[in-house]
Motif scaffolding. Sequence first.
Motif, mmCIF file in Angstrom:
data_model
loop_
_atom_site.group_PDB
_atom_site.id
_atom_site.type_symbol
_atom_site.label_atom_id
_atom_site.label_comp_id
_atom_site.label_asym_id
_atom_site.label_seq_id
_atom_site.Cartn_x
_atom_site.Cartn_y
_atom_site.Cartn_z
ATOM 1 N N ARG A 113 0.870 -1.178 0.000
ATOM 2 C CA ARG A 113 0.000 0.000 0.000
ATOM 3 C C ARG A 113 0.902 1.220 0.000
ATOM 4 N N TYR A 114 0.637 2.148 -0.924
ATOM 5 C CA TYR A 114 1.452 3.361 -1.013
ATOM 6 C C TYR A 114 0.652 4.454 -1.699
ATOM 7 N N LEU A 115 1.140 5.696 -1.553
ATOM 8 C CA LEU A 115 0.485 6.831 -2.182
ATOM 9 C C LEU A 115 1.121 7.120 -3.528
ATOM 10 N N GLU A 116 0.262 7.441 -4.480
ATOM 11 C CA GLU A 116 0.689 7.892 -5.807
ATOM 12 C C GLU A 116 -0.174 9.101 -6.121
ATOM 13 N N GLY A 117 0.415 10.286 -5.988
ATOM 14 C CA GLY A 117 -0.399 11.497 -6.110
ATOM 15 C C GLY A 117 -1.398 11.520 -4.971
ATOM 16 N N ASN A 118 -2.679 11.711 -5.299
ATOM 17 C CA ASN A 118 -3.706 11.731 -4.251
ATOM 18 C C ASN A 118 -4.444 10.395 -4.146
ATOM 19 N N HIS A 119 -3.867 9.344 -4.699
ATOM 20 C CA HIS A 119 -4.481 8.015 -4.646
ATOM 21 C C HIS A 119 -3.695 7.082 -3.726
ATOM 22 N N LEU A 120 -4.429 6.199 -3.056
ATOM 23 C CA LEU A 120 -3.834 5.077 -2.361
ATOM 24 C C LEU A 120 -3.810 3.933 -3.365
ATOM 25 N N ILE A 121 -2.652 3.330 -3.539
ATOM 26 C CA ILE A 121 -2.511 2.182 -4.426
ATOM 27 C C ILE A 121 -2.309 0.947 -3.559
ATOM 28 N N TYR A 122 -3.056 -0.110 -3.874
ATOM 29 C CA TYR A 122 -2.902 -1.398 -3.195
ATOM 30 C C TYR A 122 -2.542 -2.405 -4.272
ATOM 31 N N GLU A 123 -1.279 -2.821 -4.267
ATOM 32 C CA GLU A 123 -0.786 -3.735 -5.288
ATOM 33 C C GLU A 123 -0.563 -5.109 -4.654
ATOM 34 N N GLN A 124 -1.119 -6.134 -5.288
ATOM 35 C CA GLN A 124 -0.969 -7.511 -4.831
ATOM 36 C C GLN A 124 -0.180 -8.269 -5.893
ATOM 37 N N VAL A 125 0.880 -8.975 -5.471
ATOM 38 C CA VAL A 125 1.699 -9.723 -6.416
ATOM 39 C C VAL A 125 1.827 -11.158 -5.917
ATOM 40 N N ALA A 126 1.249 -12.089 -6.680
ATOM 41 C CA ALA A 126 1.348 -13.512 -6.344
ATOM 42 C C ALA A 126 2.767 -13.990 -6.605
ATOM 43 N N GLU A 127 3.135 -15.108 -5.968
ATOM 44 C CA GLU A 127 4.491 -15.622 -6.162
ATOM 45 C C GLU A 127 4.752 -16.010 -7.614
ATOM 46 N N THR A 128 3.708 -16.190 -8.405
ATOM 47 C CA THR A 128 3.859 -16.498 -9.827
ATOM 48 C C THR A 128 4.168 -15.256 -10.656
ATOM 49 N N GLY A 129 4.067 -14.073 -10.007
ATOM 50 C CA GLY A 129 4.329 -12.817 -10.709
ATOM 51 C C GLY A 129 3.073 -12.115 -11.199
ATOM 52 N N VAL A 130 1.923 -12.799 -11.157
ATOM 53 C CA VAL A 130 0.663 -12.171 -11.576
ATOM 54 C C VAL A 130 0.274 -11.145 -10.517
ATOM 55 N N SER A 131 -0.100 -9.945 -10.969
ATOM 56 C CA SER A 131 -0.427 -8.884 -10.012
ATOM 57 C C SER A 131 -1.797 -8.284 -10.292
ATOM 58 N N SER A 132 -2.316 -7.639 -9.257
ATOM 59 C CA SER A 132 -3.570 -6.901 -9.345
ATOM 60 C C SER A 132 -3.363 -5.586 -8.602
ATOM 61 N N THR A 133 -3.990 -4.543 -9.094
ATOM 62 C CA THR A 133 -3.858 -3.233 -8.470
ATOM 63 C C THR A 133 -5.238 -2.645 -8.207
ATOM 64 N N ARG A 134 -5.392 -2.075 -7.031
ATOM 65 C CA ARG A 134 -6.616 -1.347 -6.679
ATOM 66 C C ARG A 134 -6.224 0.085 -6.392
ATOM 67 N N LYS A 135 -7.058 1.016 -6.845
ATOM 68 C CA LYS A 135 -6.789 2.438 -6.642
ATOM 69 C C LYS A 135 -7.936 3.024 -5.827
ATOM 70 N N TYR A 136 -7.578 3.841 -4.822
ATOM 71 C CA TYR A 136 -8.549 4.449 -3.911
ATOM 72 C C TYR A 136 -8.340 5.960 -3.865
ATOM 73 N N ILE A 137 -9.426 6.700 -3.562
ATOM 74 C CA ILE A 137 -9.309 8.140 -3.280
ATOM 75 C C ILE A 137 -9.694 8.347 -1.809
ATOM 76 N N LYS A 138 -9.122 9.374 -1.207
ATOM 77 C CA LYS A 138 -9.379 9.648 0.204
ATOM 78 C C LYS A 138 -10.760 10.285 0.376
ATOM 79 N N LEU A 139 -11.457 9.821 1.389
ATOM 80 C CA LEU A 139 -12.777 10.376 1.707
ATOM 81 C C LEU A 139 -12.638 11.522 2.689
#
Length: 139
Positions: A113-139
């Motif tokens: 979990r990290y900030l990129e601009g004004n978004h929270l990024i949640y990046e998930q990386v499986a041991e196989t290398g396949v990844s998924s990313t979720r982007k959030y804005i602050k309420l």
Amino acid sequence: MSDMSLLNGKWKLVAVDNAVEYYKAIGTAAEHIAQAERLLTPENNIVQEIEIVGNNVTLKLSVPGKVLEVRAVIGETTTVPFLDGRILKTVYELDGNKLLEKQSGGFVSNNTRYLEGNHLIYEQVAETGVSSTRKYIKL
């Protein structure tokens, strides 16, 4: 110098990328993938709340009909149920302005979990290398 308080707060999901492929890569059953695909959309008002105080981390994920809460201490193993019932061992670490999460038990995933601009990024990386990313804005 890190300021983890920047991650603190309530964050609303605005985008999800590659979730189905990620769930397949970690061996999630088809019915649970279908459920996640229905739930993990911005229209469902998914909110992730983060609170980091000292070495204590509290994460709350609000999805339709349910609130999932994890309380952990940085560097200590915490047991967390996964969406399909698998019990995971999870360790949180701080790395600069990033909250790292290593999950194991049935699968291995390194999440950040990290900030990129004004978004929270949640990046998930499986041991196989396949990844998924979720982007959030602050309420």
